[in-house]
Structures are given as C-alpha cells and as structure tokens.
Design a protein around this motif. Structure first.
Motif, short mmCIF file in Angstrom:
data_model
loop_
_atom_site.label_atom_id
_atom_site.label_comp_id
_atom_site.label_asym_id
_atom_site.label_seq_id
_atom_site.Cartn_x
_atom_site.Cartn_y
_atom_site.Cartn_z
N ALA A 91 -51.88 51.07 36.64
CA ALA A 91 -51.89 51.86 35.50
C ALA A 91 -50.88 53.13 35.50
N GLY A 92 -51.23 54.05 36.44
CA GLY A 92 -50.49 54.97 36.47
C GLY A 92 -48.85 54.95 36.77
N GLN A 93 -48.77 53.74 37.63
CA GLN A 93 -47.30 53.38 37.68
C GLN A 93 -46.56 53.15 36.52
N ALA A 94 -47.15 52.49 35.89
CA ALA A 94 -46.59 51.74 34.34
C ALA A 94 -46.21 53.00 33.53
N VAL A 95 -47.28 54.01 33.27
CA VAL A 95 -46.93 55.00 32.30
C VAL A 95 -45.79 55.88 32.68
N VAL A 96 -45.55 56.16 34.04
CA VAL A 96 -44.72 57.10 34.82
C VAL A 96 -43.24 56.14 34.73
N TRP A 97 -43.25 54.83 34.81
CA TRP A 97 -42.09 54.21 34.58
C TRP A 97 -41.49 54.24 33.28
N TYR A 98 -42.44 53.87 32.32
CA TYR A 98 -41.84 53.75 30.84
C TYR A 98 -41.60 55.19 30.33
N THR A 99 -42.41 56.17 30.77
CA THR A 99 -41.98 57.49 30.41
C THR A 99 -40.81 58.00 30.62
N GLY A 100 -40.34 57.72 31.97
CA GLY A 100 -39.24 58.18 32.69
C GLY A 100 -38.05 57.58 32.26
N GLN A 101 -38.04 56.25 31.82
CA GLN A 101 -36.98 55.37 31.46
C GLN A 101 -36.82 55.23 30.07
N PHE A 102 -37.48 54.18 29.84
CA PHE A 102 -37.47 53.61 28.21
C PHE A 102 -37.89 54.66 27.16
N TYR A 103 -39.15 55.56 27.37
CA TYR A 103 -39.27 56.45 26.42
C TYR A 103 -38.40 57.54 26.27
N ALA A 104 -37.86 57.90 27.73
CA ALA A 104 -36.81 58.92 27.41
C ALA A 104 -35.67 58.53 26.71
N LEU A 105 -35.14 57.60 26.59
CA LEU A 105 -34.20 57.20 25.64
C LEU A 105 -34.68 56.99 24.33
N PHE A 106 -35.62 56.77 24.00
CA PHE A 106 -36.20 56.81 22.54
C PHE A 106 -36.50 58.28 22.31
N PHE A 107 -36.76 59.15 23.02
CA PHE A 107 -36.86 60.45 22.68
C PHE A 107 -35.68 61.22 22.49
N THR A 145 -26.91 56.65 25.17
CA THR A 145 -27.46 55.41 26.42
C THR A 145 -26.52 55.52 27.37
N TRP A 146 -25.22 56.35 27.56
CA TRP A 146 -24.45 56.48 28.43
C TRP A 146 -24.83 57.35 29.49
N LEU A 147 -25.63 58.48 28.97
CA LEU A 147 -26.20 59.58 29.78
C LEU A 147 -27.46 58.89 30.65
N LEU A 148 -28.33 57.82 29.87
CA LEU A 148 -29.36 57.08 30.66
C LEU A 148 -28.58 56.33 31.60
N THR A 149 -27.67 55.59 31.34
CA THR A 149 -26.98 54.46 32.29
C THR A 149 -26.36 55.33 33.26
N LEU A 150 -25.79 56.60 33.33
CA LEU A 150 -25.50 57.11 34.53
C LEU A 150 -26.58 57.51 35.37
N ALA A 151 -27.75 58.13 34.88
CA ALA A 151 -28.92 58.53 35.60
C ALA A 151 -29.45 57.24 36.51
N LEU A 152 -29.63 55.75 35.69
CA LEU A 152 -30.07 54.86 36.12
C LEU A 152 -29.28 54.30 37.52
#
Length: 584
Positions: free
Chosen positions: A269-285, A298-305
């Motif tokens: 449960a904790g892993q899941a919310v950290v993953w989505y907050t750190g990646q997908f929700y960050a793009l939405f924000f 998107t380019w900035l997130l791509t570079l970070a990924l």
C-alpha cells in the motif's frame, strides 16, 4: 564457469544451507528474463497511455460535464482499470498456479493489446453520446484485468530463474518496467503531438498512440511464444505437488491469508502511493495545477525518468546485501517526511511567480458552510454549483488558485478575499425548466469567472500560467529525481520480497492479490482522491495527505510485523509452507 542446468531432471535439490553454491544464470536464462521484461513494458505502456492523454480524453468523452467534473470523471475512468486489477490477479493468478506461467503470460498480453487497440477505434461523445464513455470504461476495466495477471507472472518468472542471492538485482529489472512503460507512453504521445500538431492531435491524432499498440502486441506475442516454463513450476508439476485449489489455499487457510494481509498493509500500500505520487501525480500537478506547458512538463518528467531508471536495479542489488525491509522502510519514512517539501519546491522551480504570490497574498473564501457543496462531485454539471460559495470555489479551482476556508454565521453573504481586495461572487439563479441558469445570471457568472476574478488574481501577482522564461528546468528535474529516488527505494526490492513471502504452489495467486490491491486501489485511485481532496479543501497541497497517511500506516505495520526475507530459500523447499519462514 559452467552455467546452472535448466533441464528439469538435472535440476539439483539443494538444501537451504548450500544455496550459495548455485551457479549464475545462463545466457539463455538472461534472454528469457529480457523477453519477459519487454512484454511487461508493452503492457505498462498500454495501461499508462490513457493517463498520458487525460486532458484530451476528458474533451473527447466527457464533453457534457463541467470542466472540473469532467476531469475528475476522467481520472475515475483511469482509476477503473486499477479497481479491477485485483480481480485480474485472482483470475490469472489461479491460471498461473494451475497451468503455468507461460500460458498466462500469453493470455494477459493478448487481452491488454486488443483492449488498447480498440480504444483507438472508439467513437467520441459527440458522435455516440453516452455509449462512448461507457465503452471507454469497459475497455479500461479489461486492461486492468490483464495487468492484474501480468506483473505477478513476470516477477515470479524472473525470480524463479535468478540465483538465490541476486534475486533483488534480477527482479529489479522487472521493477523498471512500469517506469519504462510510462516513459514510452510519454515519448510516443510527445512524438505524435509534435508530428501532427496540437489541433490535429486533439481532433483525431490521439488515436494513433493507441493504434500503435497493435505493433507492440504482435512483438509481445512473438517474444513470449519463445518462453519456456520456469524450472520450479515444471518440477513441481512432475512431482504432482502443485495446488489443485490455489484460491482455497490462499484465502481459506489463515496462515496464508495472514501473510497476504501483511504484504498488503506492511509493504504494498505504501509503495503504491509513493510510486504514483512521485511519477504520475507529479505530471498531473505540473500541468493541471502549476500550469506548465504540457510538452515542457512531459519532457522534464521524461528526463527525470531516464536519470532514475538505474535506481530500481540499484536498490534491488542493495537489498540483496542489507535486506529488503531496511531499504523499503527507509523509503517509506523519507516519503512521509519529504513529499510536502518536495512539492513546494516543485512549485517554486516550475512556477516561481505562483509561489511568490502565495507567500505574499493570501486568498480566503468566507461563507456560510451550509451554502457550500462538495466540490469533488464527479457527476457535476455547470448548474450543480449554483450558490455564490460554489461559484467562487469552482472558479478558483479552475484557475489553480489555492485558498483557505473561513466559516461565517448562517445567512452571511459569501465573499472572496484576495489580500486586501474583497469580491462578492454572484448568485446563480436557475430557471424552473431544465434547471438551467437564467440568461442574466449566466452572464454575471461568466463575467466573474473570466474577468473579475482573473483580473483580481493578476493584480495580486497570481500568474495565469507558468512563465517559460522563469521555469528552472534543472530545479524541476532535480525535484522529480529526488521523488523517484523514494519511488525506487520502495519499489526496487518489492518484487523479490513478495516472491519470497509465498510458496511456489500458490505464489502467483498469493503475491498478485496484495500487489494489485495496493497498486490498484491505493495507488490507482490516488490521482482522483488527491485531486478531490484539494478541490474540496482549497489548498493544492492538501491531496498529499492521502499518500503520506497511507505510507505512514505501511511503515508502522511493516516495522512491527514484516520480517526480512532475502535469505528465504525458494528453490530447495519450494513445495512446502514453513510457518517460521515469515513471521508468526
């Protein structure tokens, strides 16, 4: 050095204390690991493609709703695929434990690919009405079913081929597949957007990334047809020790069900919310809250990924040395402490004018609480929010302006305070026929939303969008990478830890269920829950309390009840459950 034999009759039955003598993986086994990883990447690509185009999907399939409600419903439709993932885990986990990993692999990739390709052919709301969003949600649910069976099979397949004390490193490659799939979906969307232009992409070009999944489906099937069954499963079948009723063993025996519950609340449960907050929700924000241009974000997130990809294998390797639990628990604790400061830093780097305005000028909505509706209503229309309080909050949310709430006495008029400026939002007057605003109030509301409030915000220093010249791209990437370090800490060792918690005879079912419950319900619902929390409270950071709370709960449960698993032998004694191998 000779490679470890993989032909079934020659596979030695080593005792646990001699497991270190196992030879490294052969070249053939490494190829099989790579093949299974590629197929999993393509499935994650299909699944995340919807999220990468959420704003376009909202316009194409939910055009009859208020813009904020349409976006919330789009996020909920995205979440629909996550909600059914546990069902897919049960269905395909049962098949994986009964008929084997390979055939289940083929079934999941076929279902995922066909569902994604069909999205490319769907009519939109303008041509098919309510059928369009219903069909979209159904296809999202089919994708969720497929993904529910995919991850467990992939990580088990790799773990059952990997050397005992390199299991974290090898399964770390599977842990990269979700991030690579997200990265691939972002790159394809960017490429198609740039090639066709924004207008064409919004019109029909959004279908192209979904259609490209047909090519990936063909490649995935071709790759997976070359796979062989895992040695541990084949040997278990030959000895007739496989489970005839994996579901009954998992959920009908407390010793197994207890470990499933602990895996969910003490790890996943904790892993899941950290993953989505750190990646997908960050793009939405970045795009929806900080108003950064979508291509830039998107380019900035791509570079970070790209920068963070090696971290998943790196923390998997670290867990082979120091243990799974220390790495995962440290990541959870750092996430609880760091998410708020990191998102505030993201605001300062991505939209410094907004950060400065929030520091200097406070926005407060003062109203009688009885006149304020639930702002996160996903089925709202323009007339669902007819009071001055609702109109004010809705307008502020759509302008990405954080505000505080102040309760007034019953019957008091609503007012919006922007620093020293006081605005009185109009009242919405509805006609008796059809529940629509009358013409005069509609004009007044539109004038407030499009001119009065934006002008007052601009005068107070609140920007309409992020200024490209002031964005600190280095700073944004640094913050995103910092969040992805947390993601890699909790996710990199997770696959190995889950495999080591369950015996081979029920492993597919037992580990898939907590993983997809955690990632499907806690992680997949995070964007819509966090957005709804922020819309209701007024603060753009308020939604972060959801992942912080879940990660904190998981940290406490994990520290108290999860035992270390890195030295568990999944080879020599894979046929039996040992009560002392994992907790009591």
């Amino acid at each position: 050095m000779a490679s470890r034999p993989t032909d079934l009759p020659d596979l030695p039955d080593l005792p646990a204390d001699e497991i270190d003598e196992r030879l490294p993986m052969s070249a053939q086994e490494r190829r099989l690991v790579l093949t299974s990883s590629l197929g999993t990447i393509f499935e994650w690509y299909d699944f995340f493609l919807y999220g990468a185009m959420a704003s376009v999907i909202a316009r194409q399939f939910f055009t009859s709703l208020d813009p904020t409600a349409a976006f919330i419903l789009t996020l909920l439709a995205f979440a629909a695929g996550f909600v059914v993932r546990p069902v897919g885990a049960v269905i395909f986990g049962h098949l994986g434990d009964r008929v084997g990993r390979k055939h289940t692999f083929l079934a999941t990739v076929t279902l995922m690919g066909l569902s994604t390709v069909t999205v490319a052919l769907l009519p939109t709301y303008s041509s098919a009405g309510v059928f369009a969003p219903i069909a979209l949600v159904v296809l999202r649910m089919l994708q969720g079913l497929a993904l529910g069976g995919e991850y467990g099979g992939a990580v088990i397949y790799v773990a059952e081929h990997a050397p005992q004390h390199q299991r974290g490193a090898y399964t770390g490659w599977i842990q990269t597949t979700a991030t690579i799939g997200l990265l691939l979906s972002l790159l394809v969307v960017l490429g198609v957007r740039s090639l066709l232009g924004e207008a064409t992409f919004a019109d029909w070009g959004w279908r192209v990334p979904f259609g490209l999944s047909a090519l990936m489906l063909s490649l995935s099937l071709w790759l997976r047809l070359s796979l062989t069954e895992s040695p541990a499963f084949r040997r278990m079948q030959q000895e007739g020790r496989g489970s005839k009723a994996p579901l009954a063993e998992c959920f009908g025996q407390w010793k197994n069900l207890r470990v499933i519950v602990l895996a969910l609340f003490g790890l996943v449960a904790g892993q899941a919310v950290v993953w989505y907050t750190g990646q997908f929700y960050a793009l939405f924000f970045l795009t929806s809250v900080l108003k950064v241009d979508p291509n830039t974000a998107t380019w900035l997130l791509t570079l970070a990924l790209l920068i963070s990809l090696p971290l998943f294998v790196g923390f998997g390797m670290l867990s082979d040395r120091v243990g799974r639990k220390p790495v995962i628990m440290t990541g959870l604790l750092l996430a609880c402490l760091g998410l708020h400061p990191l998102y505030q830093a993201l605001t300062a780097f991505a939209n410094p004018a907004l950060a400065e305005a929030q520091q200097k000028v406070r926005i407060v909505v003062r109203a009688d609480p009885a006149t304020c509706s639930f702002q996160a209503n996903p089925l709202a229309t323009d007339t669902s929010f007819a009071t001055p309080c609702d109109i004010a909050k809705r307008a502020l949310a759509q302008l990405s302006a954080s505000y505080a709430n102040e309760a007034l006495a019953p019957g008091s008029p609503t007012e919006v305070r922007i620093g020293e400026t006081v605005l009185e939002p109009p009242a919405g007057v509805l006609t008796e026929e059809g529940g629509r605003f009358d013409n005069d109030s509609l004009l007044e509301i539109s004038h407030f939303r499009k001119e009065v409030l934006p002008d007052a915000l601009a005068a107070a220093g609140y920007p309409a969008k992020a200024d490209p010249a002031r964005i600190s791209r280095t700073g944004v990437v640094a913050v995103l990478v910092a969040m992805m370090v947390l993601v890699a800490m909790v996710y990199g060792p997770l696959g190995a830890a889950l495999v080591e918690m369950f015996p081979t005879r029920i492993r597919y079912t037992a580990m898939s269920l907590p993983y997809h419950l955690g990632n499907g319900w806690f992680g997949g619902l995070l964007p819509s829950i966090a957005f709804g929390m922020a819309a209701q409270d007024g603060s753009m950071y308020h939604g972060l309390w959801f992942p912080i709370g879940v990660a904190g709960l998981t940290f406490v449960v994990g520290m108290l009840f999860i035992r270390e698993t890195k030295d568990v032998d999944i080879y020599a004694k894979f046929l039996y459950w040992h009560p002392n191998r994992f907790g009591r």
